[in-house]
Design an enzyme around this catalytic site. Structure first.
Site, short mmCIF file in Angstrom:
data_model
loop_
_atom_site.label_atom_id
_atom_site.label_comp_id
_atom_site.label_asym_id
_atom_site.label_seq_id
_atom_site.Cartn_x
_atom_site.Cartn_y
_atom_site.Cartn_z
N GLU A 156 -2.61 -7.17 7.53
CA GLU A 156 -1.31 -7.12 8.19
C GLU A 156 -1.37 -7.92 9.49
O GLU A 156 -2.45 -8.18 10.04
CB GLU A 156 -0.92 -5.67 8.48
N HIS A 195 0.82 -1.21 0.00
CA HIS A 195 0.00 0.00 0.00
C HIS A 195 0.86 1.26 0.00
O HIS A 195 2.02 1.25 0.41
CB HIS A 195 -0.92 0.01 1.22
#
Length: 220
Positions: free
Chosen positions: A91, A15
């Site tokens: 994550e 990202h």
């Protein structure tokens, strides 16, 4: 792989940057869910331009966390594709380490940090997710992608731990190799899987699209 079998490619994109990225603070699944910063949004646009020029992405999948969804949406709009969201790409949870820098973790929790670096079963931050758990969920999801999208190019927008894990698995490297990889914000890596399942790392941590000076100059 025979000449008729088309390999499957996973393009791995971390990202774009958030406010925490610039300060190198741990931002996992158990803390805040920050949006892209202005820099991160520009990075996402740069990734989108690059992949549009490449022209081979057929599927886009993303972590459910906001910074990944925003990055994936920016790319998908340019490619005119939908974004599939899967929790397997989230994550890791860093427990009480969330929001801290590694320097702060080292100062406040030195023994826990040392154990985490040495063993994939160690729990980060007291209540977080050990790396072997990340490996299990990422492996299962990778296998699902390879079965569902055989012979296609899939863009995977995720975070440091899941993406490093995919690279590690492709190389057959030991767990400690996770701490020897750099995956910058909005970087592009690529793993290609042959029909027999053998993997080849073709690209790692490429950020050339983020450096304007590296873009071709228009000729007059």
């Amino acid at each position: 792989m025979s000449g008729t079998e088309v390999p499957t490619t996973l393009l791995l994109v971390r990202h774009g940057a958030t406010a925490l990225t610039a300060e190198r603070r741990l931002s996992g699944n158990g803390g805040s869910d920050p949006a892209l910063s202005d820099i991160g949004r520009r990075q996402a646009e740069a990734v989108a331009r690059r992949l549009a020029e490449h022209g081979t992405v057929q599927v886009v999948v993303s972590s459910p966390l906001r910074r990944c969804r925003e990055t994936a949406a920016t790319v998908a709009r340019r490619l005119r594709l939908e974004v599939g969201v899967d929790d397997a790409l989230r994550e890791a949870d860093f427990g009480v380490w969330e929001g801290l820098t590694f320097t702060e973790v080292r100062e406040r929790h030195p023994d826990e940090l040392a154990a985490w670096r040495e063993s994939p079963t160690a729990v980060p931050g007291g209540t977080g997710e050990p790396l072997d758990a990340v490996t299990r969920r990422v492996t299962l999801y990778r296998d699902k992608l390879l079965a569902r999208y055989a012979g296609r190019t899939v863009l995977v927008v995720s975070h440091v731990a899941p993406l490093r894990t995919l690279v590690r698995l492709a190389l057959g490297a030991p767990p400690e190799s996770l701490f020897r990889m750099e995956l910058a914000a909005a970087s592009v890596s690529a793993v290609v899987y042959a029909g027999d399942g053998n993997a080849s790392l073709r690209l790692l941590n490429d950020t050339s699209h983020l450096r304007e000076e590296n873009r071709p100059q228009r000729t007059r």
